[in-house]
Scaffold this motif. Structure first.
Motif, PDB file in Angstrom:
ATOM      1  N   TYR A   1       3.797   0.726   9.408  1.00  0.00           N
ATOM      2  CA  TYR A   1       4.477   1.622   8.348  1.00  0.00           C
ATOM      3  C   TYR A   1       5.402   2.021   7.987  1.00  0.00           C
ATOM      4  CZ  TYR A   1       3.314   5.456  10.495  1.00  0.00           C
ATOM      5  OH  TYR A   1       4.079   6.367  11.768  1.00  0.00           O
TER       6      TYR A   1
ATOM      7  N   ILE B   1       0.853  -0.927  -0.250  1.00  0.00           N
ATOM      8  CA  ILE B   1      -0.165  -0.167  -0.252  1.00  0.00           C
ATOM      9  C   ILE B   1       0.885   1.650   0.089  1.00  0.00           C
ATOM     10  CG2 ILE B   1      -1.901   1.472   1.261  1.00  0.00           C
ATOM     11  CD1 ILE B   1      -2.421  -1.252   3.058  1.00  0.00           C
TER      12      ILE B   1
ATOM     13  N   ALA C   1      -6.273  -2.083   3.327  1.00  0.00           N
ATOM     14  CA  ALA C   1      -5.848  -3.550   3.924  1.00  0.00           C
ATOM     15  C   ALA C   1      -6.965  -3.939   4.366  1.00  0.00           C
ATOM     16  CB  ALA C   1      -4.902  -3.297   5.113  1.00  0.00           C
TER      17      ALA C   1
ATOM     18  N   VAL D   1      -3.084   1.326  11.567  1.00  0.00           N
ATOM     19  CA  VAL D   1      -2.170   0.418  11.723  1.00  0.00           C
ATOM     20  C   VAL D   1      -0.896   0.054  12.003  1.00  0.00           C
ATOM     21  CG1 VAL D   1      -2.422   0.754   8.603  1.00  0.00           C
ATOM     22  CG2 VAL D   1      -1.237   2.301   9.911  1.00  0.00           C
TER      23      VAL D   1
ATOM     24  N   ARG E   1      -5.853   1.545   5.992  1.00  0.00           N
ATOM     25  CA  ARG E   1      -6.779   0.129   6.963  1.00  0.00           C
ATOM     26  C   ARG E   1      -7.650  -0.099   6.293  1.00  0.00           C
ATOM     27  NH1 ARG E   1      -8.860  -0.229  13.565  1.00  0.00           N
ATOM     28  NH2 ARG E   1     -11.050   0.981  12.083  1.00  0.00           N
TER      29      ARG E   1
ATOM     30  N   GLU F   1      -2.493 -10.116   0.402  1.00  0.00           N
ATOM     31  CA  GLU F   1      -1.909 -10.264   1.866  1.00  0.00           C
ATOM     32  C   GLU F   1      -0.900  -8.611   2.060  1.00  0.00           C
ATOM     33  OE1 GLU F   1       1.821 -12.773   4.329  1.00  0.00           O
ATOM     34  OE2 GLU F   1       1.117 -13.374   2.664  1.00  0.00           O
ATOM     35  N   VAL F   2      -1.281  -8.317   2.965  1.00  0.00           N
ATOM     36  CA  VAL F   2      -0.095  -6.673   2.150  1.00  0.00           C
ATOM     37  C   VAL F   2       1.117  -6.558   3.407  1.00  0.00           C
ATOM     38  CG1 VAL F   2       0.023  -4.232   3.254  1.00  0.00           C
ATOM     39  CG2 VAL F   2      -2.515  -5.558   3.326  1.00  0.00           C
TER      40      VAL F   2
ATOM     41  N   THR G   1       3.379  -1.178   3.931  1.00  0.00           N
ATOM     42  CA  THR G   1       2.258   0.089   3.685  1.00  0.00           C
ATOM     43  C   THR G   1       3.969   1.377   3.409  1.00  0.00           C
ATOM     44  OG1 THR G   1       0.346  -0.695   4.906  1.00  0.00           O
ATOM     45  CG2 THR G   1       0.847   1.602   4.823  1.00  0.00           C
TER      46      THR G   1
END
Length: 275
Positions: free
Chosen positions: A244, A199, A214, A241, A211, A223-224, A227
């Motif tokens: 990040y 992201i 996600a 989150v 979020r 799957e993230v 970020t």
């Protein structure tokens, strides 16, 4: 083909298509050169790029084979870049109504976006990124730059569902800054089932948008894997989150301007997803 021409062509192919595998066997056939000769050329290019601090040439084993260029921004250059951008953004005339920071001109500067995209890509180069996801509209330039350096497709989350996007998944969330319910949708054709997504956005305050993105990716079974944002506010310190990376940290307004500082921790490479 003479060696100097071969090296120039090899370097251009590597640098113009970061993270994309290049087959030495295919090049040997196309250029009429022995693979051992090309391997020597690759080693020379590897040494020069490493010394320059602009990236690494990695050898790929297994079914892929060949080599690829992994982008990198030398630490001294990255620090100088972040401090320069921070000084530009800290100017008092950038404070607009509601104590918002005007940064559209900086986010539209091709040199800024190119360098920032390379820094994000370098941080997540070994995270197994299969798609870069962003929210329209200000985050698109940075996300596109990172996607190019990662050799990954770009998926844009829309604020409103569009007919031209085809079938989409939609979610509702409460904006951390506006404190109102917002809507976002993502075309089902943009994110492969189970893909690892990075992201990327321009700004993070509380992290509600990240979020929500996600969670939307999760609806795809994805799957993230990270970020990354261009700027994040220092408050609230606890974001929505957990993990990040922000290139810059924006503090409260001081002496008429924002307190903007580089986040030098963002320069540390993320732990490798694959050994």
């Amino acid at each position: 083909m003479q060696r100097h021409e071969r090296i120039i062509r090899l370097t251009r192919r590597l640098v113009e298509r970061p993270m994309a595998p290049i087959s030495i066997s295919a090049l040997a056939d196309a250029w009429g050169a022995a693979k051992s000769t090309l391997s020597e050329d690759v080693q020379l290019v590897r040494e020069v790029l490493a010394e320059d601090g602009s990236g690494r040439v990695e050898t790929l084993v297994g079914a892929q084979g060949g080599v690829r260029f992994v982008p990198q921004v030398a630490r001294d250059r990255a620090e100088a870049f972040l401090w320069d951008v921070a000084r530009r953004l800290a100017s008092p005339d950038r404070v607009i109504a509601g104590e918002f920071l005007y940064a559209s001109d900086v986010l539209g500067d091709p040199d800024v976006i190119d360098t920032a995209g390379a820094m994000v890509a370098s941080r997540f180069a070994h995270a197994g990124v299969e798609v870069v996801v962003t929210v329209e509209t200000k985050g698109i330039p940075l996300a596109a730059s990172a996607a190019r350096y990662l050799h990954a497709p770009l998926a844009i989350v829309r604020r409103e569902q569009r007919v031209t996007e085809g079938a989409s998944l939609t979610t509702h969330y409460v904006s951390g800054s506006a404190k109102r319910i917002q809507t976002m949708s993502l075309s089902t054709r943009l994110v492969p089932r189970g893909a690892r997504a990075l992201i990327v956005d321009d700004f993070m305050r509380a992290g509600a948008t990240a979020r929500a993105v996600a969670e939307l990716i999760g609806e795809f079974g994805g799957e993230v894997c990270g970020t990354a944002v261009f700027m994040a506010t220092s408050q609230p310190a606890q974001k929505m989150v957990a993990d990040y990376v922000a290139l810059l940290e924006v503090g409260p307004v001081r002496e008429g301007g924002f307190d903007v500082r580089p986040n030098l921790g963002a320069l540390e490479r993320r732990a490798s997803h694959v050994d």
